[in-house]
Design a protein around this motif. Structure first.
Motif, PDB file in Angstrom:
ATOM      1  N   LEU A   1      42.913  45.618  36.852  1.00  0.00           N
ATOM      2  CA  LEU A   1      43.379  44.986  37.867  1.00  0.00           C
ATOM      3  C   LEU A   1      43.740  45.854  39.017  1.00  0.00           C
ATOM      4  O   LEU A   1      43.399  45.882  40.295  1.00  0.00           O
ATOM      5  CB  LEU A   1      44.393  43.805  37.897  1.00  0.00           C
TER       6      LEU A   1
ATOM      7  N   CYS B   1      41.820  46.383  42.556  1.00  0.00           N
ATOM      8  CA  CYS B   1      42.490  46.300  43.957  1.00  0.00           C
ATOM      9  C   CYS B   1      42.232  47.385  44.698  1.00  0.00           C
ATOM     10  O   CYS B   1      41.706  47.642  46.000  1.00  0.00           O
ATOM     11  CB  CYS B   1      44.089  46.453  43.607  1.00  0.00           C
TER      12      CYS B   1
ATOM     13  N   PRO C   1      47.844  46.965  45.493  1.00  0.00           N
ATOM     14  CA  PRO C   1      48.286  46.488  44.197  1.00  0.00           C
ATOM     15  C   PRO C   1      49.649  46.512  44.099  1.00  0.00           C
ATOM     16  O   PRO C   1      50.341  47.324  44.235  1.00  0.00           O
ATOM     17  CB  PRO C   1      47.675  47.376  43.195  1.00  0.00           C
TER      18      PRO C   1
ATOM     19  N   TYR D   1      49.000  41.935  41.254  1.00  0.00           N
ATOM     20  CA  TYR D   1      48.232  41.220  42.065  1.00  0.00           C
ATOM     21  C   TYR D   1      48.036  41.963  43.398  1.00  0.00           C
ATOM     22  O   TYR D   1      48.608  42.814  43.686  1.00  0.00           O
ATOM     23  CB  TYR D   1      48.792  39.609  42.335  1.00  0.00           C
TER      24      TYR D   1
ATOM     25  N   GLY E   1      45.432  37.863  41.237  1.00  0.00           N
ATOM     26  CA  GLY E   1      45.781  39.092  40.004  1.00  0.00           C
ATOM     27  C   GLY E   1      45.814  38.179  38.767  1.00  0.00           C
ATOM     28  O   GLY E   1      45.271  37.304  38.519  1.00  0.00           O
TER      29      GLY E   1
ATOM     30  N   SER F   1      45.154  32.853  38.163  1.00  0.00           N
ATOM     31  CA  SER F   1      45.388  33.864  39.386  1.00  0.00           C
ATOM     32  C   SER F   1      46.782  33.707  39.897  1.00  0.00           C
ATOM     33  O   SER F   1      47.182  32.440  40.122  1.00  0.00           O
ATOM     34  CB  SER F   1      44.142  33.968  40.338  1.00  0.00           C
TER      35      SER F   1
END
Length: 184
Positions: free
Chosen positions: A17, A21, A28, A93, A100, A126
């Motif tokens: 993730l 991002c 992030p 996220y 995220g 998410s």
């Protein structure tokens, strides 16, 4: 090797993730549950949680390892070394859109009960700013004995019938233009 002996997927998902991002030009952020094992500036901790910007521009010497997230960052102009155990990361996220993943907060191995109830399974969704986290017990024993399920903050399904309805917003007068009031 069976599933119980394998390593946690959490550090791999955090790195994935983070890459997603940065590849999409997003910032992030990680939400961290703070305890004695977390090395962060305590003056920025609220409700035993802190949200950290782990973007390339905000950090130096960032290491997203299997056990720890380590980096240096400036807080109020002074450089600080940050060290977060992967198990204390509760979400990663994108700041711009809230997309995220949330993770269950893992308990130390000695604090996990050996026999946990087997309720219906729930899945993570998410992380969006309008949502709130609700912790529920997970099925089976293990180090990750809870999962986090995100539900909308205005969940009306759980409202009781005897609860009063929220007040209706005032309606504008017919033929009159709306105006803004400047507050200083």
């Amino acid at each position: 090797m069976n599933a119980l002996d394998s390593t946690s997927t959490r550090p791999y998902l955090i790195r994935a993730l983070y890459d997603w991002c940065t590849d999409n030009g997003l910032t992030p952020y990680v939400a961290v549950a703070v305890d004695d094992t977390v090395q962060v500036p305590r003056e920025y901790v609220k409700n035993n949680e802190i949200v950290l910007n782990i973007s390339f521009d905000a950090t130096s010497s960032l290491k997203l390892g299997n056990d720890f997230i380590e980096f240096k960052a400036r807080f109020a102009g002074s450089a600080r070394e940050i060290m977060v155990p992967i198990a204390r990361v509760i979400a990663i996220y994108a700041r711009e859109n809230g997309q995220g993943m949330a993770f269950p907060l893992t308990a130390p191995a000695s604090a996990v009960p050996q026999s946990a109830p087997d309720p219906a399974g729930h899945s993570s969704q998410s992380l969006l700013p309008a949502n709130k986290a609700v912790e529920e017990p997970a099925a089976g024993p293990g180090p990750e004995a809870k999962i986090v399920q995100l539900v909308p903050a205005n969940n009306t399904a759980s409202a009781r019938e005897d609860d009063p309805a929220p007040p209706e917003p005032p309606k504008p007068a017919q033929g009159k233009r709306p105006s803004l009031k400047r507050v200083k």
